[in-house]
Design an enzyme around this catalytic site. Structure first.
Site, mmCIF file in Angstrom:
data_model
loop_
_atom_site.group_PDB
_atom_site.id
_atom_site.type_symbol
_atom_site.label_atom_id
_atom_site.label_comp_id
_atom_site.label_asym_id
_atom_site.label_seq_id
_atom_site.Cartn_x
_atom_site.Cartn_y
_atom_site.Cartn_z
ATOM 1 N N ASP A 72 0.867 -1.175 0.000
ATOM 2 C CA ASP A 72 0.000 0.000 0.000
ATOM 3 C C ASP A 72 0.901 1.221 0.000
ATOM 4 O O ASP A 72 1.974 1.209 0.623
ATOM 5 C CB ASP A 72 -0.895 0.009 1.245
ATOM 6 C CG ASP A 72 -2.094 0.940 1.108
ATOM 7 O OD1 ASP A 72 -1.971 1.988 0.451
ATOM 8 O OD2 ASP A 72 -3.146 0.622 1.680
ATOM 9 N N THR A 100 -12.713 -8.192 -4.361
ATOM 10 C CA THR A 100 -14.010 -7.741 -3.863
ATOM 11 C C THR A 100 -14.050 -6.222 -3.819
ATOM 12 O O THR A 100 -14.910 -5.644 -3.170
ATOM 13 C CB THR A 100 -14.289 -8.307 -2.454
ATOM 14 O OG1 THR A 100 -13.250 -7.857 -1.571
ATOM 15 C CG2 THR A 100 -14.344 -9.816 -2.473
ATOM 16 N N ARG A 132 -12.978 -3.354 -6.799
ATOM 17 C CA ARG A 132 -13.490 -2.740 -8.012
ATOM 18 C C ARG A 132 -13.068 -3.562 -9.213
ATOM 19 O O ARG A 132 -11.923 -3.996 -9.317
ATOM 20 C CB ARG A 132 -12.969 -1.299 -8.165
ATOM 21 C CG ARG A 132 -13.410 -0.368 -7.065
ATOM 22 C CD ARG A 132 -14.890 -0.048 -7.212
ATOM 23 N NE ARG A 132 -15.352 0.871 -6.187
ATOM 24 C CZ ARG A 132 -16.071 0.518 -5.143
ATOM 25 N NH1 ARG A 132 -16.403 -0.736 -4.948
ATOM 26 N NH2 ARG A 132 -16.486 1.425 -4.278
ATOM 27 N N ASP A 156 -16.467 -10.655 -7.004
ATOM 28 C CA ASP A 156 -17.844 -10.218 -6.861
ATOM 29 C C ASP A 156 -18.033 -8.897 -7.600
ATOM 30 O O ASP A 156 -19.036 -8.221 -7.447
ATOM 31 C CB ASP A 156 -18.282 -10.137 -5.401
ATOM 32 C CG ASP A 156 -17.739 -8.935 -4.649
ATOM 33 O OD1 ASP A 156 -16.830 -8.263 -5.157
ATOM 34 O OD2 ASP A 156 -18.223 -8.656 -3.542
ATOM 35 N N GLU A 168 -18.698 -3.403 -15.113
ATOM 36 C CA GLU A 168 -20.020 -3.244 -14.491
ATOM 37 C C GLU A 168 -20.202 -1.862 -13.906
ATOM 38 O O GLU A 168 -19.325 -1.137 -13.637
ATOM 39 C CB GLU A 168 -20.284 -4.324 -13.451
ATOM 40 C CG GLU A 168 -19.406 -4.252 -12.218
ATOM 41 C CD GLU A 168 -19.767 -5.317 -11.197
ATOM 42 O OE1 GLU A 168 -20.885 -5.841 -11.221
ATOM 43 O OE2 GLU A 168 -18.925 -5.631 -10.374
#
Length: 104
Positions: A15, A73, A75, A99, A104
């Site tokens: 990160d 899970t 983007r 997911d 989308e």
């Protein structure tokens, strides 16, 4: 982190902003390339920004451990779908849990 600690997982993270709370849970911050080379399971937990679009692309997949499990899970746009499919077909990516989808 807490759940994975319960399974005795070795937690490595990447990160741009390191969290002291995550470190207290036993995670070690490492380079992105190190994550790709060493992770057996790769969780994507980041926002979709201009700098994170297609974080998982053909170059990233080529650096990953054979058979890595990829979980997204966050983007859909974090993963280049074509690179994902090629990684699955070649066995470089052993499995994927999504997911979210790219468009989308």
């Amino acid at each position: 982190c807490k759940i994975l600690n319960g399974f005795g997982a070795n937690l490595i993270c990447y990160d741009i902003f390191e969290s002291d709370e995550v470190k207290k849970l036993g995670a070690e911050y490492v380079s992105r390339d190190y994550i790709y080379e060493e992770a057996d399971i790769l969780f994507l937990m980041m926002p979709l920004l201009p700098t994170t679009i297609h974080t998982i692309n053909a170059d990233a997949v080529s650096k990953m451990k054979d058979g890595v499990l990829l979980i997204n899970t966050a983007r859909g746009g974090l993963i280049d779908t074509k690179a994902l499919i090629l990684g699955l077909q070649s066995g470089k990516i052993g499995g994927v849990g999504l997911d979210v989808l790219e468009n989308e």
